[in-house]
Write an enzyme that holds these catalytic residues in place. Structure first.
Site, short mmCIF file in Angstrom:
data_model
loop_
_atom_site.label_atom_id
_atom_site.label_comp_id
_atom_site.label_asym_id
_atom_site.label_seq_id
_atom_site.Cartn_x
_atom_site.Cartn_y
_atom_site.Cartn_z
N ASN A 1 -7.95 8.77 6.45
CA ASN A 1 -6.80 8.24 5.43
C ASN A 1 -5.45 8.37 6.13
O ASN A 1 -5.20 9.22 6.91
CB ASN A 1 -6.92 9.34 4.25
CG ASN A 1 -8.29 9.19 3.43
OD1 ASN A 1 -9.22 8.27 3.72
ND2 ASN A 1 -8.42 9.95 2.51
N ARG B 1 0.76 -1.28 -0.02
CA ARG B 1 0.09 0.01 -0.04
C ARG B 1 0.98 1.41 0.02
O ARG B 1 0.55 2.17 -0.62
CB ARG B 1 -1.00 -0.02 1.11
CG ARG B 1 -1.97 -1.05 1.01
CD ARG B 1 -3.00 -1.01 2.29
NE ARG B 1 -3.57 0.20 2.54
CZ ARG B 1 -4.23 0.67 3.77
NH1 ARG B 1 -4.00 -0.34 4.70
NH2 ARG B 1 -4.68 1.56 3.93
N THR C 1 -16.59 9.49 2.79
CA THR C 1 -16.57 8.40 3.70
C THR C 1 -17.95 7.66 4.06
O THR C 1 -19.00 8.14 3.85
CB THR C 1 -16.16 8.89 5.33
OG1 THR C 1 -16.04 7.96 6.17
CG2 THR C 1 -17.05 10.22 5.60
N CYS D 1 14.69 -1.39 21.26
CA CYS D 1 14.31 -2.31 22.58
C CYS D 1 14.59 -3.77 22.15
O CYS D 1 14.97 -4.50 23.06
CB CYS D 1 13.07 -2.18 23.16
SG CYS D 1 11.71 -2.75 22.19
N HIS E 1 -6.87 8.20 12.02
CA HIS E 1 -6.34 6.79 11.96
C HIS E 1 -4.95 6.49 11.86
O HIS E 1 -4.39 5.61 11.12
CB HIS E 1 -7.19 5.96 10.94
CG HIS E 1 -8.71 5.75 11.30
ND1 HIS E 1 -9.70 5.44 10.40
CD2 HIS E 1 -9.54 5.94 12.55
CE1 HIS E 1 -10.80 5.28 11.06
NE2 HIS E 1 -10.57 5.69 12.38
P1 OAD Z 1 -15.18 3.47 3.10
O1 OAD Z 1 -14.49 2.54 2.16
O2 OAD Z 1 -15.83 2.89 4.10
O3 OAD Z 1 -15.86 4.47 2.23
C1 OAD Z 1 -15.45 5.18 1.03
C2 OAD Z 1 -16.68 5.97 0.96
O4 OAD Z 1 -16.43 6.90 -0.41
C3 OAD Z 1 -17.82 5.19 0.19
O5 OAD Z 1 -19.00 6.01 0.86
C4 OAD Z 1 -17.84 5.69 -1.30
O6 OAD Z 1 -19.14 5.89 -1.87
C5 OAD Z 1 -17.22 6.91 -1.21
N1 OAD Z 1 -16.43 7.39 -2.60
C6 OAD Z 1 -15.99 6.58 -3.42
N2 OAD Z 1 -15.23 7.27 -4.39
C7 OAD Z 1 -15.60 8.38 -4.20
C8 OAD Z 1 -15.39 9.79 -4.79
N3 OAD Z 1 -14.54 9.85 -6.10
N4 OAD Z 1 -15.87 10.91 -4.36
C9 OAD Z 1 -16.63 10.88 -3.07
N5 OAD Z 1 -16.81 9.70 -2.47
C10 OAD Z 1 -16.18 8.66 -3.16
O7 OAD Z 1 -13.85 4.41 3.68
P2 OAD Z 1 -13.78 5.27 5.05
O8 OAD Z 1 -15.22 5.70 5.29
O9 OAD Z 1 -12.71 6.22 4.90
O10 OAD Z 1 -10.05 2.23 9.32
O11 OAD Z 1 -13.50 3.98 5.99
C11 OAD Z 1 -13.32 4.43 7.35
C12 OAD Z 1 -12.11 3.41 7.85
O12 OAD Z 1 -12.48 2.25 7.76
C13 OAD Z 1 -10.80 3.51 7.31
O13 OAD Z 1 -10.02 4.70 7.83
C14 OAD Z 1 -10.22 2.35 7.78
C15 OAD Z 1 -11.36 1.44 7.34
O14 OAD Z 1 -11.35 0.14 7.93
C16 OAD Z 1 -8.76 1.60 9.51
O15 OAD Z 1 -8.25 0.89 8.94
C17 OAD Z 1 -8.85 1.60 11.07
#
Ligand code: OAD
Length: 254
Positions: free
Chosen positions: A109, A76, A200, A161, A128
């Site tokens: 992110n 990644r 998100t 460590c 995160h």
């Molecule tokens: P998700 O993958 O859950 O959600 C991504 C969102 O972005 C979705 O609602 C899509 O519809 C939207 N999306 C995709 N492409 C887009 C674009 N071009 N413009 C606007 N929106 C778009 O990702 P997160 O909500 O970031 O945590 O996930 C939250 C956390 O879950 C992450 O930080 C990670 C994950 O598990 C950890 O790793 C702790």
């Protein structure tokens, strides 16, 4: 996808224009147009469709197969290094020079694309954590280091460590958010006029709680997403579309 009408975009623009304190709260969708996969959006090659989060993003998974976890994060890292900030990151970075508004950037992110688009490190709250650093996995050692994203080191013992392994400085499932980041994010959201929620799914807590926190404090909520999300119900304005198309229309530069 029905693109938002010009009226809807204009209403969101007006709300932003009239605000003094704005928070941009982003998730994986912000970086999707740069070519970084999201976690749950099947259209953008959701990581959690292909990989098991408990295997790759938990303390239990790390204990079970450390090399697998580090190799996955290094893959990644190289992906992130190879891509560029997109027009949504660039629109957010323009807020740096606005005179009459304070913008704060809270992101889930772990990439560094907001910083690479021009924001200072201290302007971005990484709820995160960040993939650009490693730290010692032992709770008793404070070793931490910057990572060369293009050439990340393979699995290695902590040089300080020698008791545990280095791991990426990201939050895994079951772990608490970094205190400092969470405190700053809550403060920012409790004191803003407008919260712009970008890309998100708003399904992961406690991060997603920032949206009701801002709403209860009286902020207007503008949601930008390619589809409905956990933030839809609470939005004053929901703009369905790609962040890279919509954000440049919402944010003025001076
Ligand atoms: P998700 O993958 O859950 O959600 C991504 C969102 O972005 C979705 O609602 C899509 O519809 C939207 N999306 C995709 N492409 C887009 C674009 N071009 N413009 C606007 N929106 C778009 O990702 P997160 O909500 O970031 O945590 O996930 C939250 C956390 O879950 C992450 O930080 C990670 C994950 O598990 C950890 O790793 C702790």
């Amino acid at each position: 996808m029905n693109l938002p009408t010009e009226d809807l975009i204009n209403s969101a623009r007006d709300i932003i224009k009239q605000s003094e304190r704005i928070v941009a709260f982003s998730g994986a969708g912000l970086s999707a147009e740069s070519g970084i996969a999201t976690f749950r959006d099947h259209k953008t090659g959701a990581l959690w469709d292909k990989y098991d989060p408990t295997q790759l993003a938990s303390q239990e998974g790390f204990r079970h197969d450390r090399k697998l976890v580090i190799d996955w994060y290094n893959w990644r890292r190289q992906n992130i290094q190879a891509v560029k900030p997109n027009s949504a990151h660039q629109a957010l970075a323009k807020t740096k020079t606005l005179q009459n508004q304070t913008w704060q950037h809270v992101t889930q992110n772990v990439d560094n694309l907001l910083e690479r688009s021009g924001l200072d490190e201290e302007q971005v709250i990484h709820l995160h954590g960040t993939i650009t650093r490693n730290h010692c996995n032992s709770g008793n050692c404070d070793f931490s280091e910057q990572v060369d994203l293009a050439n990340p080191s393979p699995l290695s013992q902590c040089p300080q460590c020698n008791n545990d392994y280095l791991r990426p400085s990201v939050v895994w499932f079951g772990e608490a958010l970094p205190d400092h980041a969470w405190g700053k994010a809550q403060d920012a959201c409790s004191n803003c006029d407008t919260l712009v929620v970008i890309g998100t799914s708003a399904q992961v807590y406690p991060a997603a709680n920032l949206i009701p926190i801002a709403k209860q404090a009286g902020a207007k909520i503008i949601v930008v997403n390619t589809q409905s999300s956990g933030a839809s119900g609470i939005a004053n304005i929901e703009l369905i579309g790609a962040a890279g198309d919509i954000l440049p229309q919402l944010i003025d530069s001076e």
